[in-house]
Scaffold this motif. Structure first.
Motif, short mmCIF file in Angstrom:
data_model
loop_
_atom_site.label_atom_id
_atom_site.label_comp_id
_atom_site.label_asym_id
_atom_site.label_seq_id
_atom_site.Cartn_x
_atom_site.Cartn_y
_atom_site.Cartn_z
N ALA A 39 48.96 30.66 47.75
CA ALA A 39 49.06 31.94 47.64
C ALA A 39 50.29 32.60 48.31
O ALA A 39 50.95 33.54 48.16
N ILE A 40 50.50 31.99 49.67
CA ILE A 40 51.48 32.46 50.71
C ILE A 40 52.94 32.28 49.91
O ILE A 40 53.65 32.96 49.78
N ILE A 66 45.86 37.11 53.55
CA ILE A 66 44.88 36.31 52.47
C ILE A 66 43.68 36.23 52.76
O ILE A 66 43.20 36.07 53.90
N THR A 67 42.80 36.37 51.70
CA THR A 67 41.33 36.46 52.10
C THR A 67 40.78 35.53 50.83
O THR A 67 41.35 35.55 49.75
N ILE A 68 39.48 34.89 51.01
CA ILE A 68 38.75 34.15 50.22
C ILE A 68 37.72 34.77 49.80
O ILE A 68 36.97 35.21 50.59
N ALA A 69 37.41 34.92 48.37
CA ALA A 69 36.04 35.41 47.94
C ALA A 69 35.48 34.52 47.05
O ALA A 69 36.24 33.36 46.43
N TYR A 70 34.28 34.28 46.75
CA TYR A 70 33.64 33.50 45.64
C TYR A 70 32.93 34.22 44.65
O TYR A 70 32.22 35.37 44.67
N LEU A 71 33.43 33.81 43.32
CA LEU A 71 32.93 34.45 41.95
C LEU A 71 32.30 33.55 41.11
O LEU A 71 32.92 32.41 40.85
N ASN A 72 30.98 33.68 41.02
CA ASN A 72 30.38 32.31 40.38
C ASN A 72 30.60 31.03 40.82
O ASN A 72 30.64 30.01 40.09
N GLY A 73 30.72 31.23 42.33
CA GLY A 73 30.65 29.93 43.04
C GLY A 73 32.11 29.19 43.10
O GLY A 73 32.46 28.31 43.81
N GLU A 74 33.08 29.97 42.15
CA GLU A 74 34.51 29.55 42.32
C GLU A 74 35.36 30.31 43.30
O GLU A 74 35.23 31.80 43.39
N VAL A 77 41.25 33.65 45.45
CA VAL A 77 42.47 33.84 46.50
C VAL A 77 42.78 35.37 46.37
O VAL A 77 43.57 35.53 45.23
N ILE A 78 42.79 36.12 47.29
CA ILE A 78 43.18 37.51 47.29
C ILE A 78 44.63 37.66 48.33
O ILE A 78 44.28 37.39 49.44
N ASN A 80 47.02 40.09 49.67
CA ASN A 80 47.41 41.54 49.79
C ASN A 80 46.54 42.61 48.94
O ASN A 80 47.00 43.13 48.08
N GLY A 81 45.47 42.29 48.52
CA GLY A 81 44.58 43.06 47.86
C GLY A 81 44.40 42.50 46.31
O GLY A 81 43.48 43.19 45.68
N GLU A 82 45.30 41.65 46.04
CA GLU A 82 45.25 41.40 44.66
C GLU A 82 44.64 39.75 44.22
O GLU A 82 45.15 39.08 45.06
N ASN A 83 43.76 39.82 43.42
CA ASN A 83 43.48 38.29 43.03
C ASN A 83 44.32 37.44 42.30
O ASN A 83 44.73 37.90 41.14
N ILE A 84 45.02 36.49 42.78
CA ILE A 84 46.03 35.78 42.17
C ILE A 84 45.64 34.64 41.79
O ILE A 84 46.37 33.52 41.44
N THR A 85 44.37 34.27 41.98
CA THR A 85 43.88 32.83 41.55
C THR A 85 44.38 32.25 40.27
O THR A 85 44.66 31.09 40.35
N SER A 86 44.32 32.93 39.17
CA SER A 86 44.95 32.32 37.98
C SER A 86 46.48 32.06 37.93
O SER A 86 46.97 31.43 37.14
N ILE A 87 47.16 32.37 38.84
CA ILE A 87 48.59 32.04 38.83
C ILE A 87 48.99 30.88 39.81
O ILE A 87 49.99 30.58 39.90
N LEU A 88 47.82 30.51 40.56
CA LEU A 88 48.24 29.41 41.70
C LEU A 88 48.62 27.99 41.19
O LEU A 88 49.36 27.41 41.92
#
Ligand code: DC
Length: 221
Positions: A39-40, A66-74, A77-78, A80-88
């Motif tokens: 992410a960084i 950078i912050t971490i959240a869980y969505l349906n257990g997954e 990675v956020i 600066n406010g943007e969820n970038i998980t799909s491009i990691l």
């Protein structure tokens, strides 16, 4: 610290697939620290920051949240406010992440976040320096590795299954370069912690590897 399982090892050893599956079985959260370095790295790429310029990287770190959240257990990675998980998970991001993870300032920022996550919740965390630096008091430490050839052929098969036409030699040499970079940096290089259990998955399949690790965990709970 809550209950923590640390899994370290080189790129392509299957850490994240295995850690995810074990986390589900044990109902722990899975913390993918590589995703944070990725992410960084995305921030540096998006802002045209030269990965070899430590001063520029240090300055840029001050603008990264950078912050971490869980969505349906997954893990999500956020950045600066943007969820970038799909491009990691792309090859280029992994390469830049390996290059920019050498810097003390980058590591300090992410290690603090990793420790905070492990402080309150039972977790299984994977990366390069979890057992040696991030969570030296983890209840169980695993060092998961496999030969370069085994890791390269698995990656090759994965890409073929996705319909791509990869070169085995290029994959193998990328893995060798990444191993060299991650194992030979000054700050928290990848190495087996003295008290980690070594598992070499070169000649065992995924299910067997998971079984072996669960056995080690049960012996240490
Ligand atoms: O595990 P991965 O391929 O997503 O990690 C990408 C890069 O991030 C890896 O090559 C080195 C760095 N990294 C690190 O330095 N320390 C960690 N705990 C995890 C990853």
């Amino acid at each position: 610290m809550a209950y923590a399982i640390a899994i370290d090892g080189p790129a392509g050893a299957g850490k994240s697939t295995i850690a995810k599956s074990i986390a589900k079985k044990l109902q722990y959260i899975y913390v993918d620290t590589g995703a944070m370095y990725r992410a960084i790295a995305i921030y540096f790429i998006k802002n045209n920051i030269d990965p070899t310029d430590e001063n520029a990287i240090n300055k840029a770190c001050e603008h990264v949240d950078i912050t971490i959240a869980y969505l349906n257990g997954e893990q999500q990675v956020i950045l600066n406010g943007e969820n970038i998980t799909s491009i990691l998970r792309n090859e280029e991001v992994g390469k830049i992440a390996s290059k920019t993870s050498i810097y003390a300032k980058v590591r300090k920022k992410l290690v603090e976040l990793q420790r905070e996550l492990a402080r309150t919740t039972d977790c299984i965390m994977d990366g390069r320096d979890i057992g040696t630096t991030v969570l030296p008091n983890a209840n169980v430490k695993i060092y998961l590795t496999a030969s370069v050839e085994a890791r390269a052929s698995r990656r090759y098969k994965e890409l073929i299954e996705k319909g791509e036409s990869p070169s085995y030699e290029v994959i193998k040499s990328d893995i060798e370069n990444r191993d060299y970079q991650d194992m030979n940096r000054e700050n928290s290089p990848l190495k087996q912690a003295d008290d980690a259990v070594l598992i070499d998955s070169s000649n065992i399949d995924l299910d067997e590897t998971i079984e072996t690790i669960i056995k080690v965990i049960n012996e240490n709970i």
